[in-house]
Write a protein that holds these residues in place. Structure first.
Motif, PDB file in Angstrom:
ATOM      1  N   ASN A   1      12.501   1.818  -7.436  1.00  0.00           N
ATOM      2  CA  ASN A   1      12.189   2.849  -6.451  1.00  0.00           C
ATOM      3  C   ASN A   1      10.779   2.605  -5.897  1.00  0.00           C
ATOM      4  O   ASN A   1       9.837   3.298  -6.241  1.00  0.00           O
ATOM      5  N   VAL A   2      10.670   1.592  -5.037  1.00  0.00           N
ATOM      6  CA  VAL A   2       9.366   1.202  -4.489  1.00  0.00           C
ATOM      7  C   VAL A   2       9.366   1.442  -2.984  1.00  0.00           C
ATOM      8  O   VAL A   2      10.257   0.983  -2.278  1.00  0.00           O
ATOM      9  N   ASP A   3       8.367   2.197  -2.501  1.00  0.00           N
ATOM     10  CA  ASP A   3       8.218   2.470  -1.069  1.00  0.00           C
ATOM     11  C   ASP A   3       6.974   1.776  -0.538  1.00  0.00           C
ATOM     12  O   ASP A   3       5.960   1.686  -1.219  1.00  0.00           O
ATOM     13  N   LEU A   4       7.066   1.327   0.728  1.00  0.00           N
ATOM     14  CA  LEU A   4       5.918   0.743   1.418  1.00  0.00           C
ATOM     15  C   LEU A   4       5.464   1.715   2.496  1.00  0.00           C
ATOM     16  O   LEU A   4       6.236   2.055   3.389  1.00  0.00           O
ATOM     17  N   ASN A   5       4.235   2.180   2.398  1.00  0.00           N
ATOM     18  CA  ASN A   5       3.636   3.050   3.412  1.00  0.00           C
ATOM     19  C   ASN A   5       2.488   2.304   4.066  1.00  0.00           C
ATOM     20  O   ASN A   5       2.008   1.300   3.540  1.00  0.00           O
ATOM     21  N   THR A   6       2.030   2.822   5.200  1.00  0.00           N
ATOM     22  CA  THR A   6       0.896   2.196   5.878  1.00  0.00           C
ATOM     23  C   THR A   6      -0.372   3.004   5.621  1.00  0.00           C
ATOM     24  O   THR A   6      -0.323   4.212   5.414  1.00  0.00           O
ATOM     25  N   VAL A   7      -1.505   2.296   5.610  1.00  0.00           N
ATOM     26  CA  VAL A   7      -2.804   2.961   5.423  1.00  0.00           C
ATOM     27  C   VAL A   7      -3.764   2.621   6.564  1.00  0.00           C
ATOM     28  O   VAL A   7      -4.926   2.973   6.501  1.00  0.00           O
ATOM     29  N   ASP A   8      -3.248   1.948   7.602  1.00  0.00           N
ATOM     30  CA  ASP A   8      -4.127   1.487   8.673  1.00  0.00           C
ATOM     31  C   ASP A   8      -3.753   2.020  10.049  1.00  0.00           C
ATOM     32  O   ASP A   8      -4.167   1.486  11.065  1.00  0.00           O
ATOM     33  N   GLY A   9      -2.985   3.102  10.093  1.00  0.00           N
ATOM     34  CA  GLY A   9      -2.654   3.697  11.382  1.00  0.00           C
ATOM     35  C   GLY A   9      -1.324   3.233  11.970  1.00  0.00           C
ATOM     36  O   GLY A   9      -0.831   3.843  12.912  1.00  0.00           O
ATOM     37  N   HIS A  10      -0.749   2.184  11.463  1.00  0.00           N
ATOM     38  CA  HIS A  10       0.574   1.774  11.933  1.00  0.00           C
ATOM     39  C   HIS A  10       1.608   2.786  11.438  1.00  0.00           C
ATOM     40  O   HIS A  10       1.378   3.506  10.466  1.00  0.00           O
ATOM     41  N   ILE A  11       2.755   2.795  12.083  1.00  0.00           N
ATOM     42  CA  ILE A  11       3.764   3.798  11.763  1.00  0.00           C
ATOM     43  C   ILE A  11       4.640   3.379  10.573  1.00  0.00           C
ATOM     44  O   ILE A  11       4.946   4.193   9.707  1.00  0.00           O
ATOM     45  N   ILE A  12       5.049   2.123  10.533  1.00  0.00           N
ATOM     46  CA  ILE A  12       6.016   1.688   9.524  1.00  0.00           C
ATOM     47  C   ILE A  12       5.790   0.227   9.166  1.00  0.00           C
ATOM     48  O   ILE A  12       5.314  -0.556   9.994  1.00  0.00           O
ATOM     49  N   VAL A  13       6.128  -0.122   7.932  1.00  0.00           N
ATOM     50  CA  VAL A  13       6.073  -1.518   7.489  1.00  0.00           C
ATOM     51  C   VAL A  13       7.447  -2.117   7.776  1.00  0.00           C
ATOM     52  O   VAL A  13       8.441  -1.749   7.151  1.00  0.00           O
ATOM     53  N   LEU A  14       7.494  -3.031   8.751  1.00  0.00           N
ATOM     54  CA  LEU A  14       8.776  -3.640   9.108  1.00  0.00           C
ATOM     55  C   LEU A  14       9.036  -4.945   8.366  1.00  0.00           C
ATOM     56  O   LEU A  14      10.113  -5.143   7.837  1.00  0.00           O
ATOM     57  N   ILE A  15       8.070  -5.814   8.352  1.00  0.00           N
ATOM     58  CA  ILE A  15       8.234  -7.117   7.693  1.00  0.00           C
ATOM     59  C   ILE A  15       7.162  -7.206   6.610  1.00  0.00           C
ATOM     60  O   ILE A  15       5.997  -7.470   6.905  1.00  0.00           O
ATOM     61  N   PRO A  16       7.529  -6.976   5.333  1.00  0.00           N
ATOM     62  CA  PRO A  16       6.536  -6.936   4.253  1.00  0.00           C
ATOM     63  C   PRO A  16       5.665  -8.187   4.158  1.00  0.00           C
ATOM     64  O   PRO A  16       4.520  -8.114   3.720  1.00  0.00           O
ATOM     65  N   GLU A  17       6.184  -9.327   4.591  1.00  0.00           N
ATOM     66  CA  GLU A  17       5.413 -10.570   4.517  1.00  0.00           C
ATOM     67  C   GLU A  17       4.148 -10.514   5.353  1.00  0.00           C
ATOM     68  O   GLU A  17       3.214 -11.278   5.130  1.00  0.00           O
ATOM     69  N   HIS A  18       4.093  -9.603   6.336  1.00  0.00           N
ATOM     70  CA  HIS A  18       2.942  -9.503   7.238  1.00  0.00           C
ATOM     71  C   HIS A  18       1.950  -8.420   6.820  1.00  0.00           C
ATOM     72  O   HIS A  18       1.072  -8.060   7.608  1.00  0.00           O
ATOM     73  N   TRP A  19       2.100  -7.908   5.600  1.00  0.00           N
ATOM     74  CA  TRP A  19       1.276  -6.793   5.133  1.00  0.00           C
ATOM     75  C   TRP A  19       0.645  -7.119   3.781  1.00  0.00           C
ATOM     76  O   TRP A  19       1.182  -7.904   3.008  1.00  0.00           O
ATOM     77  N   THR A  20      -0.510  -6.472   3.500  1.00  0.00           N
ATOM     78  CA  THR A  20      -1.203  -6.622   2.222  1.00  0.00           C
ATOM     79  C   THR A  20      -1.334  -5.249   1.570  1.00  0.00           C
ATOM     80  O   THR A  20      -1.653  -4.265   2.235  1.00  0.00           O
ATOM     81  N   VAL A  21      -1.086  -5.198   0.266  1.00  0.00           N
ATOM     82  CA  VAL A  21      -1.175  -3.940  -0.479  1.00  0.00           C
ATOM     83  C   VAL A  21      -2.646  -3.556  -0.648  1.00  0.00           C
ATOM     84  O   VAL A  21      -3.451  -4.349  -1.132  1.00  0.00           O
ATOM     85  N   GLN A  22      -2.986  -2.318  -0.243  1.00  0.00           N
ATOM     86  CA  GLN A  22      -4.350  -1.800  -0.366  1.00  0.00           C
ATOM     87  C   GLN A  22      -4.467  -0.749  -1.473  1.00  0.00           C
ATOM     88  O   GLN A  22      -5.514  -0.620  -2.091  1.00  0.00           O
ATOM     89  N   THR A  23      -3.397   0.023  -1.680  1.00  0.00           N
ATOM     90  CA  THR A  23      -3.396   1.069  -2.711  1.00  0.00           C
ATOM     91  C   THR A  23      -2.035   1.097  -3.393  1.00  0.00           C
ATOM     92  O   THR A  23      -1.036   0.613  -2.838  1.00  0.00           O
ATOM     93  N   GLN A  24      -2.010   1.675  -4.585  1.00  0.00           N
ATOM     94  CA  GLN A  24      -0.733   1.867  -5.256  1.00  0.00           C
ATOM     95  C   GLN A  24      -0.790   3.146  -6.085  1.00  0.00           C
ATOM     96  O   GLN A  24      -1.809   3.490  -6.653  1.00  0.00           O
ATOM     97  N   THR A  25       0.347   3.838  -6.105  1.00  0.00           N
ATOM     98  CA  THR A  25       0.502   5.061  -6.879  1.00  0.00           C
ATOM     99  C   THR A  25       1.860   5.003  -7.574  1.00  0.00           C
ATOM    100  O   THR A  25       2.848   4.726  -6.906  1.00  0.00           O
ATOM    101  N   PRO A  26       1.911   5.254  -8.862  1.00  0.00           N
ATOM    102  CA  PRO A  26       0.863   5.499  -9.840  1.00  0.00           C
ATOM    103  C   PRO A  26      -0.015   4.265 -10.023  1.00  0.00           C
ATOM    104  O   PRO A  26       0.383   3.154  -9.697  1.00  0.00           O
ATOM    105  N   PRO A  27      -1.207   4.487 -10.568  1.00  0.00           N
ATOM    106  CA  PRO A  27      -2.140   3.360 -10.730  1.00  0.00           C
ATOM    107  C   PRO A  27      -1.652   2.349 -11.756  1.00  0.00           C
ATOM    108  O   PRO A  27      -0.818   2.662 -12.606  1.00  0.00           O
ATOM    109  N   PRO A  28      -2.180   1.128 -11.691  1.00  0.00           N
ATOM    110  CA  PRO A  28      -1.776   0.090 -12.639  1.00  0.00           C
ATOM    111  C   PRO A  28      -2.122   0.468 -14.077  1.00  0.00           C
ATOM    112  O   PRO A  28      -3.061   1.219 -14.322  1.00  0.00           O
ATOM    113  N   GLY A  29      -1.335  -0.061 -14.991  1.00  0.00           N
ATOM    114  CA  GLY A  29      -1.588   0.145 -16.414  1.00  0.00           C
ATOM    115  C   GLY A  29      -0.794   1.283 -17.020  1.00  0.00           C
ATOM    116  O   GLY A  29      -0.636   1.350 -18.235  1.00  0.00           O
TER     117      GLY A  29
END
Length: 116
Positions: A71-99
């Motif tokens: 159950n993994v969702d990709l959201n945007t943090v840079d003003g874009h509306i939607i992540v269409l092609i994950p290969e063109h995006w970099t992960v900036q945050t994650q929830t829940p945090p690692p560990g």
């Protein structure tokens, strides 16, 4: 007994053995016990959430799914509306945090920024 009736009797006996799942067992011989049944709902495993911040979003998805998270969702943090092609995006945050140790059905949200 006429041959036709004998054949029908043999066929009926054979069909009975197939349908009921019984077979011939020599007197005094024991059958193997049936295999143990698996529980209908196995205990869910718990998995440590890895740190995928800084990774390509596609690679991060592969990593999380490979560990069993479904159950993994990709959201945007840079003003874009939607992540269409994950290969063109970099992960900036994650929830829940690692560990953290979570179940495979835990929702994981990756905040992504589009690569320049």
């Amino acid at each position: 007994m006429p041959p036709v009736k004998r054949r029908l009797l043999v066929l009926a006996a054979a069909a009975s053995l197939v349908v009921t799942g019984t077979g011939c067992v020599a007197q005094g011989e024991q059958r193997d016990p049936p295999p143990p049944r698996r529980s209908a709902s196995p205990t869910p495993t718990r998995i440590a959430i890895p740190n995928v911040v800084g990774q390509n979003a596609s690679t991060a998805l592969d990593t999380l799914r490979g560990l069993g998270f479904s159950n993994v969702d990709l959201n945007t943090v840079d003003g874009h509306i939607i992540v269409l092609i994950p290969e063109h995006w970099t992960v900036q945050t994650q929830t829940p945090p690692p560990g953290q140790i979570r179940q495979p059905r835990t929702k994981i949200v990756l905040g992504c920024a589009k690569n320049p």
